[in-house]
Design a protein around this motif. Structure first.
Motif: not given
Lengths: 186, 186
Positions: A153-158
């Motif tokens: 999720l973090l990789l996708e968002q930022h």
């Protein structure tokens, strides 16, 4: 157009005079990598807007383990919000992961500006709402997602965060061990 | 003095006319225990202020496990803030744990009221800041505290919650199993 004006005008529109008035409440500062802008125990008297650079806010638990509260990159705002809003001692540190160029507004100037100018009250109210939503989603994610899902999720968002921030800090944000992160990352 | 006025005047002072104007933007509603005020997939078009009663906002993960996002009691505000602010479909449910008496303001009325009245923009901006601080502290607690510490912190902050809310919901808020909670509670 000034980059701060561009940022504010994503939410409210401003005249030239209004923007000049707003900007007169800010100061600019440059910090080098590893320099602090806030230390535990100090009262956070400034909110920073990041022109260029990367920062982290963090604290240590009783076992000396580091936990990341927030990262900050271009166009993001950063301070210890509890300390800033309540004007109490900070429980966290904020420092620079990269050389950084920042604009800041003091607590007094922000109070003055929002009291005098409904538009800026509205701007920060919106920012605060979005900040609250992001935090809520992080809580939901901590409650329901596995380490792997939180990582993805973090990789996708930022995605850019992963190029700029050491792996151990990503792990400290996600609340997983460095070893777990290495497995997720492979 | 109207209880909503007392609540708002903790942050900003109002004239009689101003309060009447504010109140004209609200509607009152009564709900019985177990009734919904929001279901997953709906757009949250109302923010509720709790006159009397107790509510929970929650969601189910893929395994069907319930997680509590927020409780609400007298004087608290409750909605799905992401859905309300962005006017998108809600990911959560909100329903009543007790018979509840509520005031609500619609999204349109809140936008209108905050645009027309700087004081109310300021009121909700402050509320939003405090909401953000509470969420941030919950994240710090999820990252650094054990189940036992999180339990004790909640008990300290909201002792009445433990008399009003079933144990399994406290467990679903803390992110621990019912069995772990029983051990903490003994």
């Amino acid at each position: 157009m000034h980059i701060l004006r561009k940022h504010i005008e994503e939410i409210i529109s401003l005249t030239d005079d209004e923007f000049d008035f707003i900007l007169s409440h800010f100061e600019q500062v440059k910090k080098r990598k590893h320099q602090y802008i806030l230390q535990e125990g100090e009262v956070a008297n400034k909110e920073y807007w990041i022109i260029r650079g990367c920062l982290k806010s963090y604290f240590f638990d009783e076992k000396g383990k580091e936990h990341i509260v927030q990262f900050g990159m271009e166009n993001w705002w950063i301070t210890d919000y509890e300390s800033f809003v309540k004007q109490t001692s900070s429980k966290i540190y904020i420092d620079c992961i990269e050389d950084s160029q920042l604009l800041y507004i003091t607590y007094e100037n922000r109070e003055k500006l929002t009291a005098e100018m409904h538009k800026m009250e509205r701007f920060w109210a919106k920012k605060s709402k979005y900040g609250r939503i992001a935090l809520q989603n992080r809580i939901l994610s901590l409650l329901k997602n596995s380490s792997k899902e939180r990582y993805e999720l973090l990789l996708e968002q930022h995605p850019t965060l992963f190029q700029r921030v050491p792996k151990k800090l990503i792990a400290a944000y996600l609340g997983v061990s460095r070893e777990t992160l290495s497995r997720l990352n492979s």
